[in-house]
Write a protein that holds these residues in place. Sequence first.
Motif, PDB file in Angstrom:
ATOM      1  N   SER A  94     -66.203  -0.317  39.877  1.00  0.00           N
ATOM      2  CA  SER A  94     -66.651   0.176  38.715  1.00  0.00           C
ATOM      3  C   SER A  94     -66.313   1.478  38.197  1.00  0.00           C
ATOM      4  O   SER A  94     -65.194   1.840  38.358  1.00  0.00           O
ATOM      5  N   TYR A  95     -66.950   2.282  37.395  1.00  0.00           N
ATOM      6  CA  TYR A  95     -66.528   3.373  36.468  1.00  0.00           C
ATOM      7  C   TYR A  95     -65.738   4.274  37.208  1.00  0.00           C
ATOM      8  O   TYR A  95     -64.539   4.709  37.239  1.00  0.00           O
ATOM      9  N   ILE A  96     -66.398   4.796  38.237  1.00  0.00           N
ATOM     10  CA  ILE A  96     -65.763   6.025  39.245  1.00  0.00           C
ATOM     11  C   ILE A  96     -64.445   5.728  39.976  1.00  0.00           C
ATOM     12  O   ILE A  96     -63.605   6.074  40.031  1.00  0.00           O
ATOM     13  N   GLY A  97     -64.752   4.423  40.605  1.00  0.00           N
ATOM     14  CA  GLY A  97     -63.778   3.881  41.393  1.00  0.00           C
ATOM     15  C   GLY A  97     -62.437   3.603  40.670  1.00  0.00           C
ATOM     16  O   GLY A  97     -61.356   3.804  41.021  1.00  0.00           O
ATOM     17  N   LEU A  98     -62.713   2.937  39.498  1.00  0.00           N
ATOM     18  CA  LEU A  98     -61.552   2.774  38.614  1.00  0.00           C
ATOM     19  C   LEU A  98     -60.633   3.905  38.043  1.00  0.00           C
ATOM     20  O   LEU A  98     -59.424   3.831  38.161  1.00  0.00           O
ATOM     21  N   GLY A 143     -68.471  -7.895  44.070  1.00  0.00           N
ATOM     22  CA  GLY A 143     -68.737  -8.847  43.182  1.00  0.00           C
ATOM     23  C   GLY A 143     -67.682  -9.578  42.660  1.00  0.00           C
ATOM     24  O   GLY A 143     -66.304  -9.314  43.189  1.00  0.00           O
ATOM     25  N   PRO A 144     -67.676 -10.408  41.858  1.00  0.00           N
ATOM     26  CA  PRO A 144     -66.607 -11.651  41.345  1.00  0.00           C
ATOM     27  C   PRO A 144     -65.856 -11.057  40.370  1.00  0.00           C
ATOM     28  O   PRO A 144     -64.685 -11.621  40.349  1.00  0.00           O
ATOM     29  N   ARG A 145     -66.163  -9.843  39.759  1.00  0.00           N
ATOM     30  CA  ARG A 145     -65.272  -9.070  38.717  1.00  0.00           C
ATOM     31  C   ARG A 145     -65.285  -7.640  38.845  1.00  0.00           C
ATOM     32  O   ARG A 145     -66.647  -7.022  39.228  1.00  0.00           O
ATOM     33  N   LEU A 146     -64.483  -6.880  38.295  1.00  0.00           N
ATOM     34  CA  LEU A 146     -64.570  -5.592  38.024  1.00  0.00           C
ATOM     35  C   LEU A 146     -65.713  -5.284  36.989  1.00  0.00           C
ATOM     36  O   LEU A 146     -65.987  -5.866  36.067  1.00  0.00           O
ATOM     37  N   ILE A 147     -66.460  -3.921  37.230  1.00  0.00           N
ATOM     38  CA  ILE A 147     -67.464  -3.546  36.182  1.00  0.00           C
ATOM     39  C   ILE A 147     -68.247  -4.607  35.791  1.00  0.00           C
ATOM     40  O   ILE A 147     -68.164  -5.080  34.523  1.00  0.00           O
ATOM     41  N   ILE A 169     -64.000  -7.942  28.864  1.00  0.00           N
ATOM     42  CA  ILE A 169     -63.648  -6.406  29.171  1.00  0.00           C
ATOM     43  C   ILE A 169     -63.321  -6.367  30.462  1.00  0.00           C
ATOM     44  O   ILE A 169     -62.234  -5.848  30.846  1.00  0.00           O
ATOM     45  N   SER A 170     -64.154  -6.876  31.634  1.00  0.00           N
ATOM     46  CA  SER A 170     -63.480  -6.944  32.820  1.00  0.00           C
ATOM     47  C   SER A 170     -61.995  -7.357  33.222  1.00  0.00           C
ATOM     48  O   SER A 170     -61.383  -6.990  33.755  1.00  0.00           O
ATOM     49  N   ASP A 171     -61.965  -8.575  32.830  1.00  0.00           N
ATOM     50  CA  ASP A 171     -60.371  -9.384  32.687  1.00  0.00           C
ATOM     51  C   ASP A 171     -59.508  -8.202  32.202  1.00  0.00           C
ATOM     52  O   ASP A 171     -58.332  -8.263  32.917  1.00  0.00           O
ATOM     53  N   ALA A 172     -59.534  -7.682  31.001  1.00  0.00           N
ATOM     54  CA  ALA A 172     -58.656  -6.940  30.403  1.00  0.00           C
ATOM     55  C   ALA A 172     -58.402  -5.564  31.395  1.00  0.00           C
ATOM     56  O   ALA A 172     -57.359  -5.051  31.332  1.00  0.00           O
ATOM     57  N   VAL A 173     -59.423  -5.120  31.866  1.00  0.00           N
ATOM     58  CA  VAL A 173     -59.455  -3.893  32.626  1.00  0.00           C
ATOM     59  C   VAL A 173     -58.384  -4.329  33.814  1.00  0.00           C
ATOM     60  O   VAL A 173     -57.651  -3.252  34.105  1.00  0.00           O
ATOM     61  N   ARG A 174     -58.939  -5.292  34.337  1.00  0.00           N
ATOM     62  CA  ARG A 174     -58.130  -5.682  35.790  1.00  0.00           C
ATOM     63  C   ARG A 174     -56.416  -6.050  35.227  1.00  0.00           C
ATOM     64  O   ARG A 174     -55.747  -5.512  36.041  1.00  0.00           O
ATOM     65  N   ALA A 224     -74.721   4.758  25.375  1.00  0.00           N
ATOM     66  CA  ALA A 224     -73.483   4.693  24.996  1.00  0.00           C
ATOM     67  C   ALA A 224     -72.664   5.528  26.133  1.00  0.00           C
ATOM     68  O   ALA A 224     -73.449   6.344  26.600  1.00  0.00           O
ATOM     69  N   TYR A 225     -71.644   5.083  26.440  1.00  0.00           N
ATOM     70  CA  TYR A 225     -70.810   5.618  27.599  1.00  0.00           C
ATOM     71  C   TYR A 225     -69.222   5.208  27.513  1.00  0.00           C
ATOM     72  O   TYR A 225     -68.969   4.463  26.556  1.00  0.00           O
ATOM     73  N   ALA A 226     -68.389   5.913  28.263  1.00  0.00           N
ATOM     74  CA  ALA A 226     -67.201   5.442  28.287  1.00  0.00           C
ATOM     75  C   ALA A 226     -66.433   5.192  29.590  1.00  0.00           C
ATOM     76  O   ALA A 226     -67.125   5.970  30.575  1.00  0.00           O
ATOM     77  N   LEU A 227     -65.581   4.477  29.845  1.00  0.00           N
ATOM     78  CA  LEU A 227     -64.768   4.420  31.148  1.00  0.00           C
ATOM     79  C   LEU A 227     -63.271   5.192  30.707  1.00  0.00           C
ATOM     80  O   LEU A 227     -62.762   4.863  29.990  1.00  0.00           O
ATOM     81  N   TYR A 228     -63.357   6.178  31.623  1.00  0.00           N
ATOM     82  CA  TYR A 228     -62.047   6.982  31.281  1.00  0.00           C
ATOM     83  C   TYR A 228     -60.877   6.393  32.475  1.00  0.00           C
ATOM     84  O   TYR A 228     -60.022   7.431  32.682  1.00  0.00           O
ATOM     85  N   ILE A 229     -60.509   5.189  32.169  1.00  0.00           N
ATOM     86  CA  ILE A 229     -59.250   4.639  32.779  1.00  0.00           C
ATOM     87  C   ILE A 229     -58.396   5.059  31.240  1.00  0.00           C
ATOM     88  O   ILE A 229     -58.805   5.494  30.258  1.00  0.00           O
ATOM     89  N   ASP A 230     -57.196   4.641  31.281  1.00  0.00           N
ATOM     90  CA  ASP A 230     -56.102   4.940  30.172  1.00  0.00           C
ATOM     91  C   ASP A 230     -55.573   3.062  29.994  1.00  0.00           C
ATOM     92  O   ASP A 230     -54.814   2.888  30.809  1.00  0.00           O
TER      93      ASP A 230
END
Length: 458
Positions: A179-183, A202-206, A213-218, A344-350
């Motif tokens: 999830s967010y912190i781990g990624l 779980g079966p997918r991220l976040i 969105i999960s697939d794109a982040v992966r 509202a929130y954000a995931l701070y990967i790049d």
Amino acid sequence: MSRRFDAIVIGAGQAGTPLAGRLSDAGMSVALVERHLLGGTCVNTGCKPTKTLVASAYAAHMARRAADFGVTIGGEVGIDFAKVRARADKISADSRASLRSWIDGMAHCTLFFGHATFEAPHRVRVGDEVLEANRIFLNVGGRALVPDMPGVEEVPFLTNSTILKLDAVPRHLVVVGGSYIGLEFGQMFRRFGAEVTIVEKGPRLIGREDPEISDAVRDILEAEGIAIRTGAECIRFAAQGQDVLVGVDCHEGSPEVLGSHVLLAVGRTPNTDDLGLDAAGVATDTRGYVQVDDRLRTNVAHIWAMGDCNGRGAFTHTAYNDFEIVAENLLDGADRKVTDRIPAYALYIDPPLGRVGMGEAEAKKSGHRIEVGKRPMTRVGRAVEKAESLGFMKLVTDADSGRILGGAILGTSGDEAIHGVLDLMVKQGTATDLAHAVHIHPTVSELLPTIAGERKPA
């Protein structure tokens, strides 16, 4: 003998400190109690240090990509991790110093360092001091959850706090929790040079996000060489020499991963178990979160709870909004409610993910007939010009009223551009309102009116 105040604020985090300031400005005597470091999670183990590290990791990533922009730097890009960490430490320390200066300048506030525990509904002990007040405010935050997984207590592990104390980049970081912190930590340390494996039960991220969105982040993370292991149904730990063996039992790939370091990023738990809340009669739920009403008041009329410990938000911005709600209701005669705010929130990967309101799946589940507007970032001129065209942007609207239900921007500047959607939602604007807006070119935000005008039934 006890010391009497008009108010006691327990926790100098992102809600507690500004509340102490407002109460002090109103002429009230305030006791502000902090058991460790001023600023809470954000300043010390959250936003400030981690986003500083993310910035260093981004600089390293862009340096490696210099040739893509026709820039020659020569030689291999190196990481001076001591300097990377020192930069993060300084930014946190500067923030604490600024907070201390602010608190010291509060005319009617007394700062106490120590652990606070209730002795009675109006009485709190801090070391040898006993404090009493007619109003008490909790802002005690949370900490990393250590899961009850086989072998976890038999191996060394890191949390989001202790990983910030590393002196060197891990050889192989195994992140438990997709999830967010781990990624964020996973991508960051991959860019610092570590081998990284992310293990998710779980079966997918976040999992709270829409599948696309999960697939794109992966895809983004795997493209940088991060190994992703989802469907890890039996996570377990065992020491193997100086390393840690992490059992995953996934359907594909090796059933075990051997890492030099393990980061546990599977959730948070509130810092409420040692406050003596029973002595005050304050109710908590089964997870330890303080139960509050829409105005953040507990079941005890003179006690409020703000920030992570109330379970109504897990972000700096929600904690600060908790302060605003409590302060304005108490001092300004307002009637603000926590249920009025839009998630509202954000995931701070790049590239980052900016999210507001409902996703597509949530909107459908709630009974809305929806329309969706979507564009890949490859069709956003600003993203193409920056050679940062991964991701997409998406708008979810109610098909009958045109009301905007939510949005997501996974892409460069997505964490900033999403505020155009949020601000319109706050004013209950429609997709037509957004479609008629004329945004500046070339920006990421300029595509929001376009996708608002191109939405289709989903």
